[in-house]
Design a protein around this motif. Structure first.
Motif, mmCIF file in Angstrom:
data_model
loop_
_atom_site.group_PDB
_atom_site.id
_atom_site.type_symbol
_atom_site.label_atom_id
_atom_site.label_comp_id
_atom_site.label_asym_id
_atom_site.label_seq_id
_atom_site.Cartn_x
_atom_site.Cartn_y
_atom_site.Cartn_z
ATOM 1 N N LEU A 1 -3.223 10.317 -14.298
ATOM 2 C CA LEU A 1 -2.242 10.204 -13.219
ATOM 3 C C LEU A 1 -2.059 11.573 -12.567
ATOM 4 C CD1 LEU A 1 0.646 8.041 -14.765
ATOM 5 C CD2 LEU A 1 -1.169 7.272 -13.230
ATOM 6 N N PHE A 2 -1.892 11.567 -11.233
ATOM 7 C CA PHE A 2 -1.647 12.804 -10.493
ATOM 8 C C PHE A 2 -0.621 12.522 -9.401
ATOM 9 C CE2 PHE A 2 -5.999 13.058 -12.100
ATOM 10 C CZ PHE A 2 -5.954 14.262 -12.774
ATOM 11 N N TRP A 3 0.102 13.559 -9.011
ATOM 12 C CA TRP A 3 1.148 13.407 -8.003
ATOM 13 C C TRP A 3 0.529 13.384 -6.609
ATOM 14 C CZ3 TRP A 3 6.085 12.030 -8.351
ATOM 15 C CH2 TRP A 3 6.906 12.187 -7.230
ATOM 16 N N SER A 4 0.852 12.342 -5.857
ATOM 17 C CA SER A 4 0.351 12.204 -4.494
ATOM 18 C C SER A 4 1.287 12.918 -3.526
ATOM 19 C CB SER A 4 0.244 10.715 -4.117
ATOM 20 O OG SER A 4 0.132 10.552 -2.723
ATOM 21 N N ALA A 5 0.752 13.915 -2.782
ATOM 22 C CA ALA A 5 1.569 14.625 -1.800
ATOM 23 C C ALA A 5 1.962 13.706 -0.653
ATOM 24 C CB ALA A 5 0.805 15.839 -1.272
ATOM 25 N N LYS A 6 1.119 12.753 -0.364
ATOM 26 C CA LYS A 6 1.359 11.852 0.765
ATOM 27 C C LYS A 6 2.390 10.785 0.427
ATOM 28 C CE LYS A 6 -1.356 9.246 4.179
ATOM 29 N NZ LYS A 6 -2.742 8.812 4.528
ATOM 30 N N ASN A 7 2.273 10.207 -0.767
ATOM 31 C CA ASN A 7 3.152 9.099 -1.148
ATOM 32 C C ASN A 7 4.309 9.530 -2.044
ATOM 33 O OD1 ASN A 7 1.483 7.002 0.124
ATOM 34 N ND2 ASN A 7 -0.010 7.519 -1.469
ATOM 35 N N GLU A 8 4.265 10.769 -2.514
ATOM 36 C CA GLU A 8 5.309 11.336 -3.376
ATOM 37 C C GLU A 8 5.569 10.460 -4.602
ATOM 38 O OE1 GLU A 8 8.730 12.148 -0.969
ATOM 39 O OE2 GLU A 8 7.826 13.975 -0.147
ATOM 40 N N LYS A 9 4.498 10.145 -5.294
ATOM 41 C CA LYS A 9 4.572 9.404 -6.552
ATOM 42 C C LYS A 9 3.258 9.608 -7.306
ATOM 43 C CE LYS A 9 2.745 4.983 -4.826
ATOM 44 N NZ LYS A 9 2.990 3.535 -4.717
ATOM 45 N N TYR A 10 3.266 9.218 -8.582
ATOM 46 C CA TYR A 10 2.052 9.340 -9.377
ATOM 47 C C TYR A 10 1.076 8.217 -9.028
ATOM 48 C CZ TYR A 10 4.007 12.988 -12.318
ATOM 49 O OH TYR A 10 4.527 14.176 -12.769
ATOM 50 N N VAL A 11 -0.181 8.570 -8.909
ATOM 51 C CA VAL A 11 -1.225 7.588 -8.617
ATOM 52 C C VAL A 11 -2.415 7.859 -9.523
ATOM 53 C CG1 VAL A 11 -0.540 7.337 -6.198
ATOM 54 C CG2 VAL A 11 -2.300 9.013 -6.821
ATOM 55 N N THR A 12 -3.198 6.826 -9.752
ATOM 56 C CA THR A 12 -4.467 6.997 -10.448
ATOM 57 C C THR A 12 -5.528 7.401 -9.434
ATOM 58 O OG1 THR A 12 -5.153 4.698 -10.124
ATOM 59 C CG2 THR A 12 -3.805 5.187 -12.079
ATOM 60 N N LEU A 13 -6.665 7.849 -9.905
ATOM 61 C CA LEU A 13 -7.751 8.195 -9.000
ATOM 62 C C LEU A 13 -8.255 6.954 -8.261
ATOM 63 C CD1 LEU A 13 -9.731 10.714 -11.234
ATOM 64 C CD2 LEU A 13 -8.285 11.237 -9.265
ATOM 65 N N GLN A 14 -8.227 5.799 -8.920
ATOM 66 C CA GLN A 14 -8.643 4.562 -8.269
ATOM 67 C C GLN A 14 -7.673 4.196 -7.148
ATOM 68 O OE1 GLN A 14 -11.385 2.751 -8.670
ATOM 69 N NE2 GLN A 14 -10.779 1.134 -7.248
ATOM 70 N N GLU A 15 -6.382 4.348 -7.397
ATOM 71 C CA GLU A 15 -5.390 4.054 -6.364
ATOM 72 C C GLU A 15 -5.524 5.030 -5.197
ATOM 73 O OE1 GLU A 15 -1.978 2.260 -9.420
ATOM 74 O OE2 GLU A 15 -1.959 4.364 -8.828
ATOM 75 N N ALA B 1 -8.297 6.379 -4.212
ATOM 76 C CA ALA B 1 -9.498 5.976 -3.473
ATOM 77 C C ALA B 1 -9.241 4.735 -2.624
ATOM 78 C CB ALA B 1 -10.641 5.726 -4.449
ATOM 79 N N GLU B 2 -8.487 3.796 -3.155
ATOM 80 C CA GLU B 2 -8.215 2.556 -2.420
ATOM 81 C C GLU B 2 -7.355 2.802 -1.186
ATOM 82 O OE1 GLU B 2 -6.460 0.121 -5.389
ATOM 83 O OE2 GLU B 2 -8.375 -0.448 -6.321
ATOM 84 N N ALA B 3 -6.582 3.876 -1.186
ATOM 85 C CA ALA B 3 -5.703 4.185 -0.049
ATOM 86 C C ALA B 3 -6.353 5.132 0.955
ATOM 87 C CB ALA B 3 -4.393 4.791 -0.565
ATOM 88 N N MET B 4 -7.585 5.548 0.713
ATOM 89 C CA MET B 4 -8.231 6.509 1.606
ATOM 90 C C MET B 4 -8.501 5.897 2.977
ATOM 91 S SD MET B 4 -11.083 8.524 -0.723
ATOM 92 C CE MET B 4 -12.158 7.100 -0.669
ATOM 93 N N PRO B 5 -8.383 6.674 4.027
ATOM 94 C CA PRO B 5 -8.779 6.187 5.353
ATOM 95 C C PRO B 5 -10.303 6.085 5.435
ATOM 96 C CG PRO B 5 -8.170 8.496 5.477
ATOM 97 C CD PRO B 5 -7.825 8.041 4.085
ATOM 98 N N GLU B 6 -10.754 5.315 6.373
ATOM 99 C CA GLU B 6 -12.196 5.124 6.542
ATOM 100 C C GLU B 6 -12.861 6.470 6.863
ATOM 101 O OE1 GLU B 6 -15.322 2.436 9.230
ATOM 102 O OE2 GLU B 6 -13.150 2.173 9.416
ATOM 103 N N GLY B 7 -13.954 6.720 6.192
ATOM 104 C CA GLY B 7 -14.700 7.944 6.446
ATOM 105 C C GLY B 7 -14.429 9.058 5.459
#
Length: 675
Positions: free
Chosen positions: A420-434, A436-442
């Motif tokens: 788990l790591f802290w997401s600067a964008k969402n301000e919560k802990y996310v997994t690496l898979q999460e 990746a799933e939230a990445m913008p196209e490209g």
């Protein structure tokens, strides 16, 4: 006296002085032998109508006499004849239990569990006793016999008279130990103590299938006399009561559906001396060539010494309900060192002392299966109880990251999904898979910033610039994070929307989806990039072109700035990610395998002098008003002012990165000069 043979004397000396490392296990061995004797009688009752056994009365009894300095282990098992005494006790390393198991292999089933294997456990008694007597009466025999030995020269076998207090009326055996005299190095009186005997039974023989009983001292309040006045004070008295010391049925042998969560919690807290309930409890039952049961716990909090050198990992290992090792380290990988529990298998190949194992491949097979089970349970917790998982990760996540680093990335496929790591964008802990799933196209990489403070990392100019591009940044605040990512190199995200090679392929896929086909997905490898590295490659073609043109146009300026900084930086250049007047005037990045954060961690270690250094690059924001000041100083030939500005910009960039300046006094003086 019947003499031990010369070879037997040597072997007996080996049994007593070399095989066992802990003398207190003698009681475990004698209780195991007693359990075997009862099992033999019980099995005989299943095949011999004349052998009627009252199962409720089958038991092992301990007693001691402080004045005579004797400790007795009694059973009402099958007993021994004179020939069996000669064979089993007079012949060292002859296992009557092992012989019995082989002869009755097709009859035992689950109702009988013969423990003995090597025929040497009995002789462990001589580690604490200067003389051992065995008073025994075989089932169906009218003769009571006594075997006696000092464990040195030999032994005697003689009948016991009916008027002898030691005479047995029923079948079974009494093993009577006359304890050694105390020495400066060892006190044998401890084995004449209720507390010690109860502790040894609970520790080593708690799950022997028959009750281990002993007269224990208890206290109770006396009845209030009928003529007692109002000022009567309650009085207490001690009394003796035959008490069962062991619990007999292991909780891990019960079906999970038959055990309440509170029972598991209580077992965990009492066995592993924790005040809190475990965060997760799970069982494992393996069948096949190697059968075993496991009951495993994930603690609710980290032990205070988890990350110290003194911490010992390992699971309790039992064989046929008898404790073999309190901490079998080979059953757990290092990154799961926090897991506690028990493993019980009758199939493991023990060494002669029953303190260690002979076949590492058995342990390896068990360790692999246990590791998979732990991983599965952690994944389930992550997906079904996120709050509990985040608490778990706060306690033990550091070890998972270190597991990836210490394995040089070989364990990343097993462990990366648990991080788990802290997401600067969402301000919560996310997994690496999460992530990746939230990445913008490209987006083709996972971006992270490493440092010691999350709020400071979020304010870093380079982090803000990456966020401005629409990409998330993971804020990593543990010293192991950078090393973990360096070892991983990349992360394979599962089931991401498929990226098509050209427009025609994409249009064809869109048409197929419009006709009812499912959207295509793919597994994609994403590079892990530190935002402080010099190869982010996030700038647009226009931004890259502008930076290149500015760098070429100001080669003389950047050369003078490099000269002013000397070996502190490898070069000075124009930043491609700081592109507006609102951005910071400068930043520091690193080229090569050693990042700025890694250098900082290594410099705090014991080998700081030999620690590798990051190759630093000072990047200048060509759109910032300060850049014009630099150009003006260079055009005017004011080398002192240019050196002053350069030093301030470099130290400012270091402070922004959370890095120490080389000379704080000089920095303060430069600020004063500027003022």
């Amino acid at each position: 006296m019947r003499k031990f043979k010369t070879e037997s004397k040597k072997l007996l000396d080996l049994m007593i002085n070399s095989i066992y490392t802990n003398r207190e296990i003698f009681l475990r061995e004698l209780i195991s032998n007693a359990s075997d004797a009862i099992d033999k009688l019980y099995l005989k009752s299943l095949t011999d109508a004349s052998a009627q056994v009252d199962q409720e009365n089958l038991a092992i009894t301990l007693s001691f006499d402080k004045d005579a300095r004797t400790l007795t282990v009694s059973d009402n098992g099958i007993g021994m004849t004179a020939d069996e005494l000669e064979k089993n006790l007079g012949t060292i390393a002859h296992s009557g239990s092992e012989e019995f198991k082989e002869a009755n292999a097709d009859k035992q089933g689950d109702a009988v569990d013969i423990i003995g294997r090597f025929g040497v456990g009995f002789y462990s008694a001589f580690m604490v006793a200067k003389e051992v007597s065995v008073v025994t009466r075989a089932f169906g025999s009218d003769e009571c016999l006594r075997w006696t030995s000092d464990g040195i020269e030999g032994y005697t076998i003689e009948p016991v008279a009916a008027d002898d207090p030691a005479y047995r009326e029923t079948c079974g055996s009494d093993v009577i130990l006359t304890l050694k005299d105390n020495t400066d190095d060892a006190s044998y009186d401890e084995y004449l103590s209720e507390y010690t005997l109860k502790d040894l039974v609970t520790r080593y023989s708690n799950y022997v299938r028959y009750p281990v009983k002993m007269m224990v001292t208890k206290s109770r309040q006396k009845e209030k006399p009928a003529d007692a006045g109002d000022d009567y004070k309650p009085e207490w008295e001690d009394y003796q009561e035959l008490d069962t010391l062991n619990s007999m049925t292991p909780i891990w042998k019960k079906h999970a559906s038959d055990v309440k969560p509170e029972e598991y919690n209580e077992f965990y807290k009492s066995t592993f001396h924790d005040w809190e309930d475990p965060a997760r409890t799970f069982t494992l039952h393996a069948e096949g060539a190697l059968e075993y049961d496991a009951l495993l716990f994930i603690p609710g909090k980290a032990p205070f010494d988890l990350y110290s050198r003194d911490y010992e990992k390992g699971l309790e290992l039992y064989s046929s309900n008898v404790l073999i090792m309190e901490k079998c380290a080979d059953l757990l990988p290092d990154y799961y060192n926090f897991v506690r529990g028990v493993v019980d298998s009758a199939d493991v190949t023990l060494n002669i002392s029953r303190e260690t194992l002979q076949q590492n491949r058995q342990l390896q097979a068990m360790e692999r299966r246990i590791e998979k089970k732990i991983t599965s349970e952690l994944e389930s917790m992550r997906d079904t109880d996120r709050e509990a998982y985040e608490k778990f990760f706060g306690n033990f996540g550091r070890g998972l990251k270190y597991g990836i680093y210490s394995s040089y990335g070989m364990k990343k496929d097993e462990l990366a999904g648990l991080l788990l790591f802290w997401s600067a964008k969402n301000e919560k802990y996310v997994t690496l898979q999460e992530y990746a799933e939230a990445m913008p196209e490209g987006q083709k990489a996972v971006y992270y910033a490493a440092g010691d403070d999350r709020d400071r990392l979020a304010k870093m100019p380079v982090v803000k610039s990456v966020l401005a591009k629409g990409y998330d940044v993971l804020l990593c605040t543990e010293d192991v994070d950078e090393f973990c990512f360096q070892a991983m190199r990349d992360f394979t995200a599962k089931g991401l929307p498929k990226v098509y090679a050209d427009d025609a392929a994409r249009e064809a896929a869109e048409k197929a989806q419009a006709d009812g086909a499912e959207a295509e997905t793919e597994d994609r490898s994403l590079e892990l990039k530190n935002v402080s590295s010099g190869d982010l490659d996030l700038a647009s073609d226009e931004e890259k072109k502008a930076a290149d043109e500015a760098a070429k146009a100001n080669e003389g300026l950047f050369g003078a700035m490099k000269d002013a900084l000397g070996d502190a930086v490898a070069k000075v250049t124009v930043s491609a990610h700081l592109t507006s007047a609102d951005d910071a005037p400068s930043s520091v990045s690193a080229e090569g395998p050693v990042s700025l954060e890694m250098e900082q961690v290594l410099s705090a270690g014991p080998d700081a002098a030999q620690a590798p250094k990051a190759t630093r690059v000072l990047e200048i924001n060509a759109a910032h008003p300060v850049f014009a000041k630099l150009q003006a100083a260079e055009e005017a030939g004011d080398k002192d002012k240019l050196a002053l500005y350069t030093s301030l910009l470099y130290d400012q960039a270091l402070l922004t990165e959370g890095l120490p300046v080389a000379d704080p006094v000089a920095f303060a003086q430069n600020v004063c000069k500027l003022m």
